[in-house]
Design an enzyme around this catalytic site. Structure first.
Site, PDB file in Angstrom:
ATOM      1  N   ILE A 150       0.855  -1.613  -0.261  1.00 59.03           N
ATOM      2  CA  ILE A 150       0.490  -0.252  -0.441  1.00 59.03           C
ATOM      3  C   ILE A 150       1.307   1.388  -0.139  1.00 59.03           C
ATOM      4  O   ILE A 150       1.292   2.040  -1.148  1.00 59.03           O
ATOM      5  CB  ILE A 150      -0.547  -0.422   1.268  1.00 59.03           C
ATOM      6  CG1 ILE A 150      -2.099  -1.487   1.442  1.00 59.03           C
ATOM      7  CG2 ILE A 150      -1.459   1.170   1.050  1.00 59.03           C
ATOM      8  CD1 ILE A 150      -2.970  -1.156   2.269  1.00 59.03           C
ATOM      9  N   CYS A 151       1.278   1.425   0.764  1.00 54.89           N
ATOM     10  CA  CYS A 151       2.287   2.533   1.493  1.00 54.89           C
ATOM     11  C   CYS A 151       4.010   3.098   0.254  1.00 54.89           C
ATOM     12  O   CYS A 151       4.017   4.146   0.705  1.00 54.89           O
ATOM     13  CB  CYS A 151       2.956   3.094   2.410  1.00 54.89           C
ATOM     14  SG  CYS A 151       1.504   2.914   3.827  1.00 54.89           S
TER      15      CYS A 151
END
Length: 191
Positions: free
Chosen positions: A117-118
């Site tokens: 995700i990040c």
């Protein structure tokens, strides 16, 4: 195929969301190893005087603060960290994006939590914007090994180099007897 080594004068380190709470959610890797490798990246930045950008997401929530070692090793970068209010792609955050551009560096070493995700989305955007990106897989982690593997593969297919912290150290050292090599050899340890 030969790839050019990163020139330290053109490189920067970006550490994304190595937060106490966020790291506790990951199960793809030994979290102690991820933390150790993140600390090594911070030590590389300090040893070579490389610019580093730290960012966090929603520190006042369950994600919590960045790991305290980052504040100890890189106090200026910690004070200047980019606190995102929940924007998934850090490059979509105006402050982070402007900070990356202001570095004037085209070679970026990136690590973060979570990989899927990040790290994935800002890396894909960095590649689109013309940056050369190396993702340190061993200073990043995800909820599952499956998710981590797919994220790394997606970034690799988009043009990122997937690497490890020890490869980064060796690449930047070039020669262990050089001034940079002497500064980095102590970070490259296996105990």
């Amino acid at each position: 195929m030969h790839t050019k080594a990163f020139n330290p004068e053109n490189a920067a380190i970006l550490l994304i969301d190595h937060q106490v709470g966020t790291m506790a959610w990951t199960h793809s890797h030994d979290i102690n190893l991820v933390k150790q490798n993140t600390i090594k990246l911070a030590k590389i930045a300090k040893a070579l005087n490389l610019p580093v950008i730290l960012t966090s997401s929603m520190e006042d929530q369950i994600q919590g603060p960045l790991i305290p070692e980052l504040q100890e090793i890189l106090p200026e970068a910690y004070e200047a960290r980019i606190k995102r209010p929940g924007i998934v792609n850090a490059m979509h955050h105006e402050g982070f994006n402007e900070a990356v551009k202001a570095l004037g560096r085209k070679k970026l070493f990136v690590a973060g939590v979570t990989t899927e995700i990040c790290v994935t989305f800002p890396v894909l955007q960095m590649l689109d914007e013309g940056y050369d990106v190396q993702v340190s897989a061993d200073a990043s982690a995800s909820y599952t090994q499956y998710g981590d593997n797919l994220a790394l593969e997606r970034m690799r297919q988009a043009g990122a180099i997937i690497t490890t912290v020890d490869q980064i150290i060796s690449e930047l050292a070039i020669d262990w007897t050089s001034p940079n090599g002497q500064k980095l050899v102590g970070i490259l340890n296996y105990h």
